[in-house]
Write a protein that holds these residues in place. Structure first.
Motif, mmCIF file in Angstrom:
data_model
loop_
_atom_site.group_PDB
_atom_site.id
_atom_site.type_symbol
_atom_site.label_atom_id
_atom_site.label_comp_id
_atom_site.label_asym_id
_atom_site.label_seq_id
_atom_site.Cartn_x
_atom_site.Cartn_y
_atom_site.Cartn_z
ATOM 1 N N THR A 25 39.314 46.746 43.632
ATOM 2 C CA THR A 25 40.222 47.024 44.679
ATOM 3 C C THR A 25 41.078 45.741 44.754
ATOM 4 O OG1 THR A 25 38.631 46.332 46.529
ATOM 5 C CG2 THR A 25 39.099 48.638 46.166
ATOM 6 N N GLY A 26 40.804 44.588 44.098
ATOM 7 C CA GLY A 26 41.444 43.282 43.913
ATOM 8 C C GLY A 26 42.175 42.929 45.029
ATOM 9 N N GLY A 27 41.461 42.688 46.210
ATOM 10 C CA GLY A 27 42.390 42.488 47.411
ATOM 11 C C GLY A 27 42.883 43.605 48.451
ATOM 12 N N MET A 28 42.997 44.716 48.083
ATOM 13 C CA MET A 28 43.431 45.872 48.819
ATOM 14 C C MET A 28 42.724 46.098 50.168
ATOM 15 S SD MET A 28 44.029 48.449 45.938
ATOM 16 C CE MET A 28 44.828 49.928 46.865
ATOM 17 N N ALA A 30 41.131 43.455 51.984
ATOM 18 C CA ALA A 30 41.801 42.358 52.695
ATOM 19 C C ALA A 30 43.159 42.515 53.230
ATOM 20 C CB ALA A 30 41.477 40.895 51.954
ATOM 21 N N ALA A 31 43.891 43.188 52.252
ATOM 22 C CA ALA A 31 45.447 43.292 52.641
ATOM 23 C C ALA A 31 45.455 44.184 53.659
ATOM 24 C CB ALA A 31 46.114 43.451 51.411
ATOM 25 N N ALA A 32 44.734 45.291 53.400
ATOM 26 C CA ALA A 32 44.694 46.253 54.725
ATOM 27 C C ALA A 32 44.568 45.682 55.994
ATOM 28 C CB ALA A 32 43.908 47.578 54.478
ATOM 29 N N THR A 34 44.401 42.544 56.940
ATOM 30 C CA THR A 34 45.430 41.507 57.704
ATOM 31 C C THR A 34 46.711 42.070 57.732
ATOM 32 O OG1 THR A 34 45.869 40.867 55.258
ATOM 33 C CG2 THR A 34 44.055 39.721 56.364
ATOM 34 N N ARG A 45 38.161 35.272 55.899
ATOM 35 C CA ARG A 45 38.157 34.948 54.552
ATOM 36 C C ARG A 45 38.003 36.136 53.676
ATOM 37 N NH1 ARG A 45 33.993 30.358 53.573
ATOM 38 N NH2 ARG A 45 34.653 29.912 55.463
ATOM 39 N N GLY A 46 38.513 36.519 52.510
ATOM 40 C CA GLY A 46 38.139 37.520 51.496
ATOM 41 C C GLY A 46 37.883 37.084 50.146
ATOM 42 N N PHE A 47 37.171 37.757 49.292
ATOM 43 C CA PHE A 47 36.786 37.219 47.860
ATOM 44 C C PHE A 47 37.352 38.024 46.849
ATOM 45 C CE2 PHE A 47 33.827 36.030 51.252
ATOM 46 C CZ PHE A 47 33.669 34.619 50.830
ATOM 47 N N VAL A 48 38.222 37.718 46.034
ATOM 48 C CA VAL A 48 38.668 38.678 45.114
ATOM 49 C C VAL A 48 37.952 38.018 43.757
ATOM 50 C CG1 VAL A 48 40.497 39.762 43.679
ATOM 51 C CG2 VAL A 48 40.784 39.035 46.129
ATOM 52 N N THR A 49 36.891 38.886 43.327
ATOM 53 C CA THR A 49 36.056 38.357 42.152
ATOM 54 C C THR A 49 36.104 39.420 41.087
ATOM 55 O OG1 THR A 49 34.071 39.592 43.050
ATOM 56 C CG2 THR A 49 34.458 37.299 43.597
ATOM 57 N N TYR A 50 37.240 39.377 40.328
ATOM 58 C CA TYR A 50 37.571 40.362 39.105
ATOM 59 C C TYR A 50 36.728 40.282 37.995
ATOM 60 C CZ TYR A 50 41.162 43.605 38.258
ATOM 61 O OH TYR A 50 41.736 45.077 38.142
ATOM 62 N N ARG A 139 41.683 53.330 43.248
ATOM 63 C CA ARG A 139 41.833 51.969 44.061
ATOM 64 C C ARG A 139 42.058 52.270 45.558
ATOM 65 N NH1 ARG A 139 43.492 46.579 41.942
ATOM 66 N NH2 ARG A 139 45.341 46.894 43.421
ATOM 67 N N GLY B 26 47.268 37.626 52.705
ATOM 68 C CA GLY B 26 45.937 38.284 53.038
ATOM 69 C C GLY B 26 45.558 39.146 51.903
ATOM 70 N N THR B 34 46.407 43.096 40.314
ATOM 71 C CA THR B 34 45.237 43.982 39.668
ATOM 72 C C THR B 34 45.744 45.465 39.768
ATOM 73 O OG1 THR B 34 44.280 44.098 42.121
ATOM 74 C CG2 THR B 34 43.420 42.153 40.408
ATOM 75 N N VAL B 48 41.199 34.721 49.706
ATOM 76 C CA VAL B 48 42.138 35.208 50.882
ATOM 77 C C VAL B 48 41.414 34.030 51.720
ATOM 78 C CG1 VAL B 48 42.527 36.878 52.509
ATOM 79 C CG2 VAL B 48 42.194 37.513 49.937
#
Lengths: 157, 157
Positions: A25-28, A30-32, A34, A45-50, A139, B26, B34, B48
């Motif tokens: 999901t690459g940050g989606m 966290a984006a939703a 925030t 905080r969030g972690f994008v670990t691709y 995604r 965010g 991604t 994030v």
């Protein structure tokens, strides 16, 4: 009301914080979260670990687990969630790792996504086969599934 | 062609990798990158960092810098970008920290966003006043501005 708005309302009522460890999901997620004004009360905080290395360095996922099961596995999802909740010191965490496509990889089919949803008193690990719906659809459905699971975990606390 | 598709094409041509350190967006920059199939060739992690503590713990932003200038400052944006490029070992990084709104904070106006775009041979630090366009608009414009700056930095390498 959006899923993220629901999540914010429930977590605020209960005084819970959340985090997300995201691969496909690459940050989606966290984006939703925030996207909602006031989300800083529950999300910090969030972690994008691709990549695999990012999963290991940022979340402490064991290279042995990655080797044995592949990045898209319930085992890795669980280690991602545990690493995230430990680093963020949050009450809830969700981890998402899957094959968004196009095409499969690791001999696994497109649309397979593993989730782990963690709270202080529950662990839910699951594999969802969304199927070959296309990258954007897989995604988006993964994002919404993760938010729904966080809502359920918050309700159950 | 989307900004993220442009970025992927240019970075692939030049063999460059990118990362993003995001506060007010965010995760939207990571999510946009991604969204493009094949993005794992150039992007392997994102940060994030919504709270001050997350900026310090994940990116090494100095508490003294946060105290002196506030989270929405060019100084903090620069430390975020340097922390991200160091942790991700990427060629390029962008950091975004701003007031998405509604309302201002830290005695700073809604719509003020600080960016730092970093490459091996350049640092661009800037403050953009998007104005009180509403949370979603400020975030989307910030995301697109960050992607545009990464494209320019990649072109200049």
């Amino acid at each position: 009301m959006s899923l993220a708005e629901d999540l914010l309302r429930i977590c605020q009522e209960k005084g819970l914080t959340v985090t997300a460890a995201e691969s496909c999901t690459g940050g989606m997620v966290a984006a939703a979260i925030t996207d909602v004004a006031g989300s800083s009360a529950i999300f910090e905080r969030g972690f994008v670990t691709y990549s695999n290395i990012a999963k290991t360095e940022m979340l402490g996922v064991s290279p042995a687990t990655l080797d044995a099961h592949g990045a898209v596995s319930e085992e890795v999802a669980q280690e991602m969630a545990r690493g995230a909740v430990g680093a963020a010191q949050s009450d809830l965490a969700v981890a998402i790792t899957g094959i968004a496509g196009p095409g499969g990889s690791e001999f696994k089919p497109e649309g397979r996504v593993c989730f782990c949803t963690l709270s202080s008193d529950s662990v839910l690990v699951e594999t969802v086969e969304f199927g070959a719906l296309g990258r954007a659809n897989v995604r988006e459905r993964s994002r919404d599934h993760a938010l729904q699971r966080l809502i359920e975990a918050a309700q159950a606390v």
